[in-house]
Design a protein around this motif. Structure first.
Motif, PDB file in Angstrom:
ATOM      1  N   GLY A   5      37.152 -21.162 -30.830  1.00 12.04           N
ATOM      2  CA  GLY A   5      38.409 -20.433 -31.047  1.00 12.04           C
ATOM      3  C   GLY A   5      39.607 -21.208 -30.528  1.00 12.04           C
ATOM      4  O   GLY A   5      40.642 -21.301 -31.195  1.00 12.04           O
TER       5      GLY A   5
ATOM      6  N   HIS B  15      32.878 -21.073 -35.317  1.00 11.10           N
ATOM      7  CA  HIS B  15      33.522 -19.828 -34.888  1.00 11.10           C
ATOM      8  C   HIS B  15      32.953 -18.635 -35.665  1.00 11.10           C
ATOM      9  O   HIS B  15      32.688 -17.580 -35.087  1.00 11.10           O
ATOM     10  CB  HIS B  15      35.034 -19.947 -35.088  1.00 11.10           C
TER      11      HIS B  15
ATOM     12  N   VAL C 158      46.645 -12.251 -37.296  1.00 11.99           N
ATOM     13  CA  VAL C 158      46.652 -13.513 -36.551  1.00 11.99           C
ATOM     14  C   VAL C 158      47.200 -13.285 -35.138  1.00 11.99           C
ATOM     15  O   VAL C 158      46.624 -13.697 -34.125  1.00 11.99           O
ATOM     16  CB  VAL C 158      47.478 -14.594 -37.295  1.00 11.99           C
TER      17      VAL C 158
ATOM     18  N   GLY D 180      39.793 -10.759 -36.743  1.00 15.04           N
ATOM     19  CA  GLY D 180      39.166 -12.001 -37.222  1.00 15.04           C
ATOM     20  C   GLY D 180      38.677 -11.857 -38.653  1.00 15.04           C
ATOM     21  O   GLY D 180      38.927 -12.726 -39.499  1.00 15.04           O
TER      22      GLY D 180
ATOM     23  N   ALA E  23      30.986 -15.441 -34.353  1.00 11.16           N
ATOM     24  CA  ALA E  23      31.469 -14.083 -34.675  1.00 11.16           C
ATOM     25  C   ALA E  23      30.331 -13.224 -35.235  1.00 11.16           C
ATOM     26  O   ALA E  23      30.155 -12.072 -34.827  1.00 11.16           O
ATOM     27  CB  ALA E  23      32.619 -14.171 -35.677  1.00 11.16           C
TER      28      ALA E  23
ATOM     29  N   TYR F   5      40.287 -24.100 -32.756  1.00 12.72           N
ATOM     30  CA  TYR F   5      40.929 -23.566 -33.975  1.00 12.72           C
ATOM     31  C   TYR F   5      42.422 -23.328 -33.706  1.00 12.72           C
ATOM     32  O   TYR F   5      43.300 -23.760 -34.459  1.00 12.72           O
ATOM     33  CB  TYR F   5      40.223 -22.238 -34.288  1.00 12.72           C
ATOM     34  N   MET F   6      42.698 -22.698 -32.568  1.00  9.85           N
ATOM     35  CA  MET F   6      44.070 -22.332 -32.208  1.00  9.85           C
ATOM     36  C   MET F   6      44.955 -23.566 -32.010  1.00  9.85           C
ATOM     37  O   MET F   6      46.096 -23.611 -32.427  1.00  9.85           O
ATOM     38  CB  MET F   6      44.009 -21.532 -30.906  1.00  9.85           C
TER      39      MET F   6
ATOM     40  N   HIS G 242      44.775 -11.220 -33.070  1.00 11.03           N
ATOM     41  CA  HIS G 242      43.605 -12.017 -32.702  1.00 11.03           C
ATOM     42  C   HIS G 242      43.931 -12.974 -31.545  1.00 11.03           C
ATOM     43  O   HIS G 242      43.161 -13.091 -30.591  1.00 11.03           O
ATOM     44  CB  HIS G 242      43.124 -12.803 -33.918  1.00 11.03           C
ATOM     45  N   ASP G 243      45.112 -13.623 -31.641  1.00 10.88           N
ATOM     46  CA  ASP G 243      45.467 -14.608 -30.611  1.00 10.88           C
ATOM     47  C   ASP G 243      45.677 -13.938 -29.253  1.00 10.88           C
ATOM     48  O   ASP G 243      45.207 -14.435 -28.225  1.00 10.88           O
ATOM     49  CB  ASP G 243      46.727 -15.387 -31.037  1.00 10.88           C
TER      50      ASP G 243
ATOM     51  N   LEU H 215      32.224 -19.005 -28.984  1.00  8.41           N
ATOM     52  CA  LEU H 215      33.398 -18.355 -29.570  1.00  8.41           C
ATOM     53  C   LEU H 215      34.695 -18.860 -28.963  1.00  8.41           C
ATOM     54  O   LEU H 215      35.641 -19.176 -29.677  1.00  8.41           O
ATOM     55  CB  LEU H 215      33.307 -16.844 -29.376  1.00  8.41           C
ATOM     56  N   TRP H 216      34.741 -18.936 -27.629  1.00 10.49           N
ATOM     57  CA  TRP H 216      36.036 -19.320 -27.087  1.00 10.49           C
ATOM     58  C   TRP H 216      36.324 -20.805 -27.194  1.00 10.49           C
ATOM     59  O   TRP H 216      37.476 -21.194 -27.389  1.00 10.49           O
ATOM     60  CB  TRP H 216      36.375 -18.701 -25.744  1.00 10.49           C
TER      61      TRP H 216
ATOM     62  N   HIS I  73      39.757 -13.746 -42.082  1.00  2.00           N
ATOM     63  CA  HIS I  73      38.739 -14.342 -42.966  1.00  2.00           C
ATOM     64  C   HIS I  73      38.827 -13.784 -44.390  1.00  2.00           C
ATOM     65  O   HIS I  73      38.350 -14.398 -45.343  1.00  2.00           O
ATOM     66  CB  HIS I  73      37.353 -14.054 -42.364  1.00  2.00           C
TER      67      HIS I  73
ATOM     68  N   ALA J  56      42.335 -12.650 -27.881  1.00  3.65           N
ATOM     69  CA  ALA J  56      41.480 -13.778 -27.479  1.00  3.65           C
ATOM     70  C   ALA J  56      41.858 -14.263 -26.078  1.00  3.65           C
ATOM     71  O   ALA J  56      40.988 -14.474 -25.230  1.00  3.65           O
ATOM     72  CB  ALA J  56      41.604 -14.910 -28.491  1.00  3.65           C
TER      73      ALA J  56
HETATM   74  C1  HEM Z   1      37.409 -15.137 -27.285  1.00  2.00           C
HETATM   75  C2  HEM Z   1      37.911 -16.172 -27.822  1.00  2.00           C
HETATM   76  C3  HEM Z   1      38.386 -16.320 -29.235  1.00  2.00           C
HETATM   77  C4  HEM Z   1      39.345 -17.183 -29.611  1.00  2.00           C
HETATM   78  C5  HEM Z   1      40.124 -18.139 -28.708  1.00  2.00           C
HETATM   79  C6  HEM Z   1      39.526 -17.044 -31.043  1.00  2.00           C
HETATM   80  C7  HEM Z   1      40.424 -17.762 -31.808  1.00  2.00           C
HETATM   81  C8  HEM Z   1      40.562 -17.694 -33.177  1.00  2.00           C
HETATM   82  C9  HEM Z   1      41.581 -18.327 -33.956  1.00  2.00           C
HETATM   83  C10 HEM Z   1      42.680 -19.221 -33.388  1.00  2.00           C
HETATM   84  C11 HEM Z   1      41.401 -17.995 -35.249  1.00  2.00           C
HETATM   85  C12 HEM Z   1      42.302 -18.395 -36.445  1.00  2.00           C
HETATM   86  C13 HEM Z   1      43.233 -17.248 -36.778  1.00  2.00           C
HETATM   87  C14 HEM Z   1      44.194 -16.953 -35.653  1.00  2.00           C
HETATM   88  O1  HEM Z   1      44.986 -17.834 -35.241  1.00  2.00           O
HETATM   89  O2  HEM Z   1      44.169 -15.815 -35.172  1.00  2.00           O
HETATM   90  C15 HEM Z   1      40.222 -17.164 -35.313  1.00  2.00           C
HETATM   91  C16 HEM Z   1      39.677 -16.672 -36.462  1.00  2.00           C
HETATM   92  C17 HEM Z   1      38.585 -15.856 -36.506  1.00  2.00           C
HETATM   93  N1  HEM Z   1      37.955 -15.279 -35.426  1.00  2.00           N
HETATM   94 FE1  HEM Z   1      38.286 -15.680 -33.488  1.00  2.00          FE
HETATM   95  N2  HEM Z   1      38.656 -16.109 -31.520  1.00  2.00           N
HETATM   96  C18 HEM Z   1      37.945 -15.614 -30.442  1.00  2.00           C
HETATM   97  C19 HEM Z   1      36.993 -14.612 -30.465  1.00  2.00           C
HETATM   98  C20 HEM Z   1      36.508 -14.030 -31.613  1.00  2.00           C
HETATM   99  C21 HEM Z   1      35.530 -12.962 -31.660  1.00  2.00           C
HETATM  100  C22 HEM Z   1      34.919 -12.283 -30.427  1.00  2.00           C
HETATM  101  C23 HEM Z   1      35.290 -12.692 -32.986  1.00  2.00           C
HETATM  102  C24 HEM Z   1      34.377 -11.691 -33.620  1.00  2.00           C
HETATM  103  C25 HEM Z   1      33.431 -11.021 -33.037  1.00  2.00           C
HETATM  104  C26 HEM Z   1      36.106 -13.595 -33.761  1.00  2.00           C
HETATM  105  C27 HEM Z   1      36.117 -13.667 -35.140  1.00  2.00           C
HETATM  106  C28 HEM Z   1      36.927 -14.469 -35.896  1.00  2.00           C
HETATM  107  C29 HEM Z   1      36.870 -14.579 -37.347  1.00  2.00           C
HETATM  108  C30 HEM Z   1      35.882 -13.885 -38.265  1.00  2.00           C
HETATM  109  C31 HEM Z   1      37.910 -15.458 -37.722  1.00  2.00           C
HETATM  110  C32 HEM Z   1      38.263 -15.914 -39.147  1.00  2.00           C
HETATM  111  C33 HEM Z   1      37.679 -17.310 -39.365  1.00  2.00           C
HETATM  112  C34 HEM Z   1      38.151 -17.887 -40.691  1.00  2.00           C
HETATM  113  O3  HEM Z   1      37.492 -17.606 -41.687  1.00  2.00           O
HETATM  114  O4  HEM Z   1      39.171 -18.600 -40.700  1.00  2.00           O
HETATM  115  N3  HEM Z   1      36.843 -14.380 -32.904  1.00  2.00           N
HETATM  116  N4  HEM Z   1      39.741 -16.974 -34.030  1.00  2.00           N
END
Ligand code: HEM
Length: 238
Positions: A155, A181, A68, A52, A185, A158-159, A71-72, A151-152, A56, A75
């Protein structure tokens, strides 16, 4: 006649236990599934924070598109683990340990702020029906009911942005989703740092970690509890 308060050795400590009616035993407090979900959740949160914060732009150890994908996948696995664990927690009655209480909360906070630095003993004694101190219950409850869902939900929004954004792109709402989100985080990372610190404050640096690996912890039990465990759950007591 021997004075048991000054004698030492296993026989003397048994005699002291019988006199004080407090029995020191190793008790299995963390079942196999509990240890599995604790450590797999820890790894997944680490992977999510790492990928994540790469997305960022804070860190750059792996390419953006790999982050990406990582992370997906992580998640989805974490959401599945959370849902299954919620089901397990309710069906096994383990939820009782997580219900927050303010009884003794202040004493525990003062212990971490002051008492611990003065070498004072922890004010909270774990019991079979309550294995977490009030500060732990409060922290875990907040993570499970506030930070986790924040977060979820953000998230997933976002997804699946392309499904709900429409032709206008809905940029304001999207920015809000990203902000929520990110707040989640940062809260999760702050919790993990606090948790790792607390975990090192046991009798030794690895005392609590060892308990989460083996499942067993030193506990003070009543005679009735020892009798109950020996008769009904002999695998839980050493
Ligand atoms: C558990 C459910 C989670 C879901 C469904 C989720 C989903 C997403 C998605 C879809 C993105 C956009 C990039 C991508 O497609 O990978 C993203 C970005 C990010 N996620 Fe998660 N995430 C989850 C949990 C977390 C956790 C536990 C953390 C950190 C402890 C985290 C930190 C971040 C950060 C820092 C970004 C970048 C945000 C930005 O500046 O665009 N996420 N997440």
């Amino acid at each position: 006649m021997t004075d048991i308060s000054s004698a030492s050795g296993p026989a003397a400590s048994k005699a002291k236990e019988a006199k004080s009616k407090v029995f020191h035993r190793k008790v299995k407090n963390y079942s196999r599934y509990e240890r599995f979900w604790h450590w797999s959740q820890a790894i997944l949160i680490f992977v999510l924070a790492f990928s994540g914060f790469t997305v960022h732009g804070t860190i750059r150890f792996i390419p953006f598109h790999s982050a990406v994908m990582m992370h997906d996948i992580a998640a989805f696995v974490l959401i599945f683990l959370w849902l299954f664990t919620a089901f397990w927690t309710f069906t096994t009655g383990q939820w009782r340990h997580f219900v927050p209480t303010n009884a003794g909360l202040w004493e525990v906070i003062m212990h971490y702020l002051v008492g611990m630095m003065r070498g004072q003993p922890h004010p909270y004694k774990r019991t079979l029906s309550r294995k977490q101190n009030p500060l732990q219950s409060f922290a875990y409850f907040s993570i499970m009911t506030l930070v986790g869902p924040l977060l979820w939900l953000s998230g997933l929004a976002y997804m699946f942005y392309s499904f709900w954004a429409g032709n206008s792109g809905n940029h304001e709402i999207f920015s809000l989703v990203v902000l929520l989100h990110l707040i989640g985080a940062f809260l999760m990372v702050a919790f993990v740092i606090g948790h790792i610190y607390m975990v090192t404050t046991g009798k030794t640096l690895i005392h609590y970690t060892k308990a989460m690996i083996t499942g067993f912890e030193d506990m003070e039990l009543t005679e009735a509890e020892v009798t109950y465990l020996e008769a009904h759950e002999p695998d839980r007591i050493k």
